[in-house]
Each structure stands twice: as structure tokens, then as C-alpha cells.
Design an enzyme around this catalytic site. Structure first.
Site, short mmCIF file in Angstrom:
data_model
loop_
_atom_site.label_atom_id
_atom_site.label_comp_id
_atom_site.label_asym_id
_atom_site.label_seq_id
_atom_site.Cartn_x
_atom_site.Cartn_y
_atom_site.Cartn_z
N HIS A 16 115.25 21.83 -0.19
CA HIS A 16 114.87 23.55 -0.12
C HIS A 16 113.61 23.66 0.32
O HIS A 16 112.89 23.84 -0.67
CB HIS A 16 115.45 23.87 -1.50
CG HIS A 16 115.39 25.39 -1.45
ND1 HIS A 16 116.11 26.03 -2.65
CD2 HIS A 16 115.02 26.44 -0.58
CE1 HIS A 16 116.08 27.49 -2.26
NE2 HIS A 16 115.33 27.72 -1.25
N HIS A 62 102.74 31.49 1.17
CA HIS A 62 102.28 32.95 1.58
C HIS A 62 100.88 32.79 1.72
O HIS A 62 100.15 32.14 0.89
CB HIS A 62 102.85 34.08 0.55
CG HIS A 62 104.34 34.37 0.66
ND1 HIS A 62 104.89 34.90 1.76
CD2 HIS A 62 105.32 33.97 -0.42
CE1 HIS A 62 106.27 34.89 1.41
NE2 HIS A 62 106.35 34.24 0.19
N ASP A 117 112.05 24.72 -3.01
CA ASP A 117 111.85 25.96 -2.70
C ASP A 117 110.52 26.16 -2.12
O ASP A 117 109.82 27.47 -2.55
CB ASP A 117 112.22 26.87 -3.61
CG ASP A 117 112.69 28.52 -3.19
OD1 ASP A 117 112.58 28.74 -1.90
OD2 ASP A 117 112.69 29.46 -4.06
N PHE A 124 109.35 26.57 6.00
CA PHE A 124 108.24 25.89 6.55
C PHE A 124 107.89 27.28 7.43
O PHE A 124 107.10 27.01 8.05
CB PHE A 124 108.62 24.80 7.34
CG PHE A 124 108.65 23.46 6.38
CD1 PHE A 124 108.08 23.68 5.32
CD2 PHE A 124 108.36 22.18 7.06
CE1 PHE A 124 107.91 22.37 4.23
CE2 PHE A 124 108.48 21.10 6.34
CZ PHE A 124 108.28 21.23 4.78
N ARG A 125 108.40 28.36 7.51
CA ARG A 125 107.98 29.66 8.13
C ARG A 125 108.01 29.66 9.57
O ARG A 125 107.70 30.76 10.37
CB ARG A 125 106.51 30.00 7.70
CG ARG A 125 106.50 30.02 6.08
CD ARG A 125 107.52 31.05 5.39
NE ARG A 125 107.18 31.31 3.93
CZ ARG A 125 108.09 32.02 3.28
NH1 ARG A 125 109.06 32.45 3.75
NH2 ARG A 125 107.72 32.24 1.88
#
Length: 452
Positions: free
Chosen positions: A61, A322, A318, A64-65
Site C-alpha cells: 500500500h 506531501h 500507506d 508514489f504520486r
């Protein structure tokens, strides 16, 4: 290429023993109990003296954007963080831009990883209210499963229509990983919090808004649907003691590959929810703001106990980076999510030192069980014939997490300033040393994972 990993203590399949591993062309060819050195010559000998040798961590989970959110993270930087943390395989989530809800978007991610990922990889396909017809076209040998957001999410990825959920649970042949939070309850709680505390309530109120009730009601619905339709449901990032009452105990240690004897309902917990509790918002603020929220000390203790009673099957991070500038504000303004993949293993090893679980159980939860649950081919174990995905960890080695050590593009971690007593010494991916001496081999590219 013939490599020998000698002098270490192997932890594998509920056994801990001194042993030597022989690797040829990326795969394990021999496991020798004791420290007898193989007679045949080798190209490289890795001295594992003083280290525990574990199978490489499989993180089921991560976010990696990439594509579309690469100011926060990308496959290159986050797979470097994975390698530095002993993670040799990851499964990435679909809420990127574009979302991984079409076959074209899925292929695009595989193409990116084939150029940029320094460890092994695969990708979840994302469910929407409208794309269930595509499920039959998914290749079950290439992806671990389908991700469904049954709670607050962005764009079209919130599956909230009962008709769509019934169809989703009845038609999916692959495992469903569900994010379970009830949107209506969250919206009601947010409105009440704003009325009481202002337009951007302080982060200490986050677990009141993303509440126990919001999690429980959504998880209850997911379990109900999975039971009704005999679907394989894997509940992501469980956070409350109350939800644990919905999860059956699973012993899948004897199952490889997955068989019908496994309950259709399993659950994941993150190192963040096992390590932090609501008291930590005071010191760490929005750095530990995530969805679902980190909750009470009682919830944390219940989650920790569940690691050993079979109700938790997998530990996944998870991992959700950011920029710090995006974490400014409170419950309404600060975004949710934190980077954890680089420090997940050493954080869990601290819980081993604290008596929360055994080292052998850690390996079950972070290596063996993800492989069993998603039917990963030839990974997740130290076995002859399996790929040589290994991590060497050294105990009793104090070091402090500082900013300069962080591999993630966002450049921060909620673990900054923390002293760890275990260190990831070396990570081997398909027999290749992808991390050692504090450095990642950025020329190395991992492999796509095969399933079933």
C-alpha cells in the site's frame, strides 16, 4: 553472477537460524544451515555477520504520486526510499493524475516504472461507479487487485452508490482492497466541528471528524457485501478497536499459494497507526494527519494486540508524501498523508524490542503474508528457487533520523529526530545490492511482479 550472503542470522517461516545464502543470476540457489562456506567460487561474498537476514519487505500500500503529482513524489525518489528501508516490492495505489481507472492509465504506470523504479513493482487498478465492466480485461498475473474507496476521496474514485457496490463486490475476481470511511458521517462531523471551532479546526480534532463511527460503519458495510457475494476483501489501514470485532482471525502460514481455506476477509494496519496515537498530535501536528485518522491510545493498543492474534494479516505503510507547505493548517486545510516507507521496517523492529510482536511474526506480516495474500510468485520468502529479495538489518546500532538521510522527494518524515536502535545495512533486489552504506544504486531497475 554468483553471490554468497554469509555469516548472518536468517529469519524465515517462523525459524531463526544461522545460515548462508547462495545466489545465482538473481535467484536463491542454496540455503546452507550454519556458517559452512560453499566450496564453489563466487563473484561476491557479502559479510552478514551480526545482522539478521530477512526476506525483502513487500509493501502492499503506497502512493508514489506519479503521474501527475510529481511535485510531492515520483517513482524514482520513492523507490529509492523503499530500497533504503529494506522494501524490495511495492504495490502502488490508483489515485494519481490521471487516475488508474482505465487500461491505458495502468499501462502508462507500468511503462514509467520500467524506466524509473529501483525495486520491484505493481499497481492496483482503481474502481469507480462506472468502470466495473473493465474488470474482466484486467490481467490477474500482472496486478495484485482492485482498490475501492468506500469513503471520502477525490474525484470519481469514491464508490458510493449501493448499486455500484453490489455490482463491484459480486463481479470482482481479484482481491478488493477497500478504504473504509463513511462520507456522510465525516461530512456531518466536519460541519459540527466547523460550527464549534471555526472554519479550520485544529488537527487534534481530526480523529473526531474521521471518527470511529465513520470507520466502523463503512467497514461493516464492506464486510457485509464481501460475505454476501463471497468476495475477497482486504481492508486497508484499520484504525479502531471496534473494527477489529468485524475481522476474523486468519492463520495463513500454511497456505502458499492462497487457497479457498483462507477467510475472504483480511485486514492491513500501518506502522503509523501502530506507533502513534492521538496524544502525538500535540507535538507532531499535521505531520501525522492521515486518513483514516490516528486515533486513541486504546485503539493503538488493540491494533498492537491484533498483530499476534490473526486478525491483522498484513502491515503496509500507506506511504503518502506531501510537501510540508501542503501540510499547513488544520483539519480542513492541511492535506492528509505522510511518508513512511523508508522507516517502516525499523519502526516495526522497535515494536519487536518493546515486546509487541516477535521478529518471526514481523516477517510473517511484512514479507510472507503479503506474498500469500496476493499470490505473489517467488517472492516474500527465503527459499531455493525464489528471487533473492533480501534485507540485512543490524540490531543495537543507534542512529538518529535526520533530514539529510531522507530519500523521499518531500524531504521530511514524522520520524525526524527519533533515535532508532536497528539499522538497514543492505537491501538486495533480485540478488543485486540496491542499497548499502547509506547509498542507493540509482542505475538499478527492479522487475514487475508476477502473480498467481
Amino acid at each position: 553472477m554468483r553471490t554468497i550472503v554469509a555469516g548472518g542470522t536468517l529469519v524465515n517461516e517462523d525459524r531463526t537460524f544461522d545460515g548462508t545464502i547462495v545466489i545465482e543470476d538473481g535467484a536463491i540457489t542454496q540455503i546452507i544451515q550454519g556458517h559452512t562456506h560453499p566450496e564453489a567460487s563466487s563473484d561476491e561474498v557479502i559479510d552478514a555477520s551480526g545482522c539478521f537476514v530477512l526476506p525483502g519487505i513487500i509493501d502492499d500500500h503506497v502512493h508514489f504520486r506519479e503521474p501527475g503529482l510529481t511535485e510531492k513524489a515520483d517513482i524514482d525518489t520513492e523507490s529509492r526510499a523503499a530500497a533504503a528501508g529494506g522494501v524490495t516490492t511495492y504495490f502502488d495505489m490508483p489515485n494519481t493524475v490521471p487516475q488508474t481507472t482505465t487500461l491505458e492509465a495502468l499501462e502508462g504506470k507500468f511503462a514509467l516504472a520500467a524506466k524509473k523504479s529501483h525495486v520491484n513493482y505493481s499497481f492496483f487498478f482503481g474502481a469507480t461507479n462506472d468502470n466495473i465492466a473493465l474488470f474482466e480485461q484486467l490481467d490477474p498475473h500482472r496486478i495484485p487487485g482492485i482498490k475501492v474507496f468506500m469513503g471520502s476521496s477525490t474525484g470519481n474514485m469514491l464508490v458510493d452508490r449501493r448499486e455500484s457496490l453490489e455490482q463491484l463486490f459480486s463481479s470482482a475476481k481479484l482481491p478488493l482492497m477497500a478504504h473504509c470511511e463513511d462520507t456522510a458521517i465525516i461530512n456531518r462531523n466536519m460541519a459540527e466541528a466547523k460550527a464549534r471551532y471555526g472554519e479550520d479546526p485544529k488537527v487534534i480534532h481530526h480523529p473526531e471528524i474521521r471518527s470511529e463511527e465513520a470507520c466502523y460503519e463503512s467497514t461493516r458495510l464492506a464486510v457485509e457485501l464481501a460475505t454476501k457475494h463471497h468476495a475477497r476483501l482486504h481492508i486497508a489501514h484499520l484504525t479502531t478497536a471496534k473494527e477489529l470485532d468485524l475481522i476474523p482471525a486468519n492463520d495463513i502460514s500454511h497456505l502458499s499459494p492462497l487457497t479457498s481455506h483462507l477467510s475472504s476477509i483480511t485486514a492491513e494496519v500501518t506502522p503509523s497507526h501502530l506507533y502513534f496515537c492521538d496524544r502525538d498530535y500535540v507535538g507532531l501536528g499535521t505531520r501525522i494527519k492521515c486518513n483514516p485518522a490516528i486515533k486513541t491510545e486504546r485503539d493503538r493498543e488493540a491494533l498492537q494486540r491484533s498483530l499476534s492474534d490473526g486478525r491483522i494479516t498484513v502491515i503496509g505503510t500507506d506511504h503518502a508524501p506531501h510537501l510540508l507547505s501542503q501540510k499547513e493548517g488544520g483539519c480542513a486545510k492541511a492535506v492528509s498523508g505522510m511518508p513512511m516507507i523508508q522507516f517502516s521496517l525499523v519502526t516495526m523492529l522497535e515494536l519487536v524490542d518493546n515486546g509487541i510482536l516477535t521478529l518471526e511474526r514481523l516477517v510473517e506480516l511484512m514479507c510472507h503474508n503479503p506474498a500469500r495474500l496476493f499470490e505473489v510468485r517467488q517472492r516474500g520468502f527465503i527459499r531455493e528457487g525464489y528471487q533473492a529479495d533480501l534485507v540485512l538489518v543490524r540490531p543495537n546500532t543507534a542512529w538518529v533520523c535526520t533530514k539529510n538521510l531522507i530519500q523521499s522527494k518531500c524531504g521530511w518524515s514524522p520520524m525526524e529526530g527519533h533515535m532508532f536502535l536497528w539499522r538497514v545495512e543492505r537491501t538486495l533486489c533480485n540478488g543485486h545490492t540496491v542499497y548499502a552504506d547509506g547509498k542507493v544504486d540509482t542505475d538499478y531497475i527492479g522487475q514487475p511482479v508476477a502473480f498467481r
